[in-house]
Design an enzyme around this catalytic site. Structure first.
Site, PDB file in Angstrom:
ATOM      1  N   ASP A   1       0.868  -1.165   0.000  1.00 19.15           N
ATOM      2  CA  ASP A   1       0.000   0.000   0.000  1.00 19.15           C
ATOM      3  C   ASP A   1       0.907   1.217   0.000  1.00 19.15           C
ATOM      4  OD1 ASP A   1       0.922   0.310   2.619  1.00 19.15           O
ATOM      5  OD2 ASP A   1      -1.053   0.215   3.547  1.00 19.15           O
TER       6      ASP A   1
ATOM      7  N   CYS B   1       3.611  -2.833   3.967  1.00 18.25           N
ATOM      8  CA  CYS B   1       2.827  -1.648   4.305  1.00 18.25           C
ATOM      9  C   CYS B   1       3.627  -0.892   5.360  1.00 18.25           C
ATOM     10  CB  CYS B   1       1.408  -2.005   4.759  1.00 18.25           C
ATOM     11  SG  CYS B   1       1.257  -2.978   6.267  1.00 18.25           S
TER      12      CYS B   1
ATOM     13  N   THR C   1       3.500  -1.070   8.696  1.00 15.06           N
ATOM     14  CA  THR C   1       3.951  -1.952   9.775  1.00 15.06           C
ATOM     15  C   THR C   1       3.947  -3.427   9.393  1.00 15.06           C
ATOM     16  OG1 THR C   1       1.719  -2.237  10.659  1.00 15.06           O
ATOM     17  CG2 THR C   1       3.025  -0.376  11.535  1.00 15.06           C
TER      18      THR C   1
ATOM     19  N   HIS D   1       9.712 -23.739  10.038  1.00 13.11           N
ATOM     20  CA  HIS D   1       8.794 -24.394  10.971  1.00 13.11           C
ATOM     21  C   HIS D   1       7.329 -24.309  10.564  1.00 13.11           C
ATOM     22  CE1 HIS D   1      11.741 -24.159  14.621  1.00 13.11           C
ATOM     23  NE2 HIS D   1      12.256 -24.799  13.588  1.00 13.11           N
TER      24      HIS D   1
ATOM     25  N   HIS E   1       6.830 -30.394  12.814  1.00 11.80           N
ATOM     26  CA  HIS E   1       6.419 -29.176  12.114  1.00 11.80           C
ATOM     27  C   HIS E   1       5.338 -29.477  11.082  1.00 11.80           C
ATOM     28  CE1 HIS E   1       9.458 -27.081  14.249  1.00 11.80           C
ATOM     29  NE2 HIS E   1      10.449 -27.765  13.693  1.00 11.80           N
TER      30      HIS E   1
END
Length: 150
Positions: free
Chosen positions: A8, A65, A67, A98, A134
């Site tokens: 964004d 973006c 964050t 993992h 996993h």
């Protein structure tokens, strides 16, 4: 490998640098936008990238973006997507090793260009371990997803 990439307005400065990095590495990519600093809703870009990965049109996805939080939340709503929200190289490696994550999200306001390239490189070059514990956990994620899609 083909990588879906999107951002964004909060990731608009970092995305071109990452595209240049992918080009130098010879990695094919699809740019899902955005393409300028006009304020946009991150949802549509996270969905475009995640849908391309979920449908098998791209192998992995990268979302940027401000964050990485909003992008990762949206990506993880798409069936078949396991998006890791990572701001360091160790986490990027571990989300692949993992969790078999197929989409990476992070924030331009959190990491600089050099670290972002290292994070993307770790994400793209680390394979899922396939270890029984996993694999069992990833299969449980899939089962939860299936149950909640009913």
């Amino acid at each position: 490998m083909k990588v879906a990439i999107g951002c964004d307005h909060g990731g608009i400065n970092l995305k071109p640098l990452l595209i240049e990095y992918l080009q130098k590495k010879g990695i094919e990519y699809v740019d899902f936008g955005c393409h300028d600093k006009t304020s946009v809703d991150y949802n549509e870009y996270a969905l475009a990238v995640s849908n391309a990965v979920a449908k098998g049109e791209c192998d992995k996805g990268v979302l940027i973006c401000g964050t990485g939080i909003g992008m990762s939340i949206v990506a993880n709503k798409v069936k078949g997507i396991r998006c890791g929200h990572c701001h360091d190289v160790f986490s990027a490696k571990m989300t692949r090793l993992h969790n078999d994550a197929n989409v990476l999200a992070f924030g331009e306001r959190v990491v600089g260009p050099g670290l972002a390239m290292e994070i993307v490189d770790a994400f793209l070059t680390t394979d899922f371990s396939g270890d029984e514990r996993h694999a069992r956990r990833v299969n449980k994620i899939r089962a939860i997803e299936e149950e909640n899609m009913k």
